[in-house]
Scaffold this active site. Structure first.
Site, mmCIF file in Angstrom:
data_model
loop_
_atom_site.group_PDB
_atom_site.id
_atom_site.type_symbol
_atom_site.label_atom_id
_atom_site.label_comp_id
_atom_site.label_asym_id
_atom_site.label_seq_id
_atom_site.Cartn_x
_atom_site.Cartn_y
_atom_site.Cartn_z
ATOM 1 N N ASP A 228 -6.806 -3.464 -0.586
ATOM 2 C CA ASP A 228 -6.149 -3.909 -1.813
ATOM 3 C C ASP A 228 -4.658 -3.652 -1.665
ATOM 4 O O ASP A 228 -4.223 -2.503 -1.583
ATOM 5 C CB ASP A 228 -6.720 -3.142 -3.023
ATOM 6 N N ARG B 255 -2.272 -4.641 -3.820
ATOM 7 C CA ARG B 255 -1.533 -4.870 -5.066
ATOM 8 C C ARG B 255 -0.711 -3.649 -5.489
ATOM 9 O O ARG B 255 -1.081 -2.519 -5.257
ATOM 10 C CB ARG B 255 -2.489 -5.254 -6.186
#
Ligand SMILES: [Zn+2]
Length: 213
Positions: free
Chosen positions: A142, A144
């Site tokens: 991930d 983000r």
């Protein structure tokens, strides 16, 4: 949820650069009448489309969804993931709230971009799960970053939120960036069988808080 430590406060100062509202207009939708805002930060990557419902100011604790763009799910109705179902549930709940915000962020494919996400799908079609496919392409599970989201909330005068999310990392990053998450509200719509293995991987490998998956 927790009190911020001195190091967290230092982090907040480091990440509190400017984000500003550059556009504001009325947006009627299937889920009610919203105000749409354009928020811009320091570079071309730092843009957010925000749907606001009701009054939002320093005194309110709005119901907030920080949603990462998913072209395949949100627009093309893909059932590989639960993005569109989460988006619709969020708009329904925010549209009923006295004070609510949906931040829509260009973080396609958990931050790896649209074409890389399609490459990851190709590996998933060969048997990998979403995390293994990202690693195969050289990306983190991930990628983000929610610091700009926090600055966008600050630009709207929001310091405290009720956050619609199943993702503990999102809660942690927002708190480290100076947003107090007073409550985490689960965002778990009914989803199709096609997205079940994706959700199982998000639960097992990314720590998402999902019931009955
Ligand atoms: Zn998606």
């Amino acid at each position: 949820m927790k009190r911020r430590s001195p190091s967290m406060r230092k982090q907040r100062r480091k990440t509190s650069g400017r984000a500003r509202v550059v556009a504001r207009a009325v947006l009627p939708t299937r889920f009610g009448k919203f105000t749409v805002l354009g928020i811009h930060g320091r570079g071309p990557e730092e843009t957010a489309v925000v749907l606001q419902h009701g009054r939002v100011n320093g005194r309110s604790v709005p119901l907030v969804r920080v949603h990462s763009q998913c072209l395949t799910g949100d627009v093309l109705t893909s059932q590989r993931c639960d993005c569109r179902a989460q988006l619709e549930l969020s708009l329904r709940l925010i549209g009923r709230a006295r004070s609510g915000l949906l931040l829509y962020l260009p973080q396609e494919g958990r931050g790896i971009g649209l074409l890389n996400k399609l490459k990851a799908y190709q590996w998933q079609d060969r048997g990998m799960d979403t995390v293994e496919a990202n690693h195969r392409l050289g990306f983190a599970a991930d990628s983000r970053d929610y610091r700009f989201s926090a600055r966008a909330l600050w630009a709207l005068g929001v310091r405290r939120v009720r956050l619609l999310s199943n993702n503990p990392d999102k809660v942690k990053q927002l708190e480290e960036a100076g947003i107090r998450v007073v409550e985490r509200v689960p965002c778990q719509p009914r989803t199709s069988r096609a997205s079940r293995s994706y959700l199982q991987t998000k639960k097992a490998k990314l720590g998402h808080l999902l019931a009955g998956v």
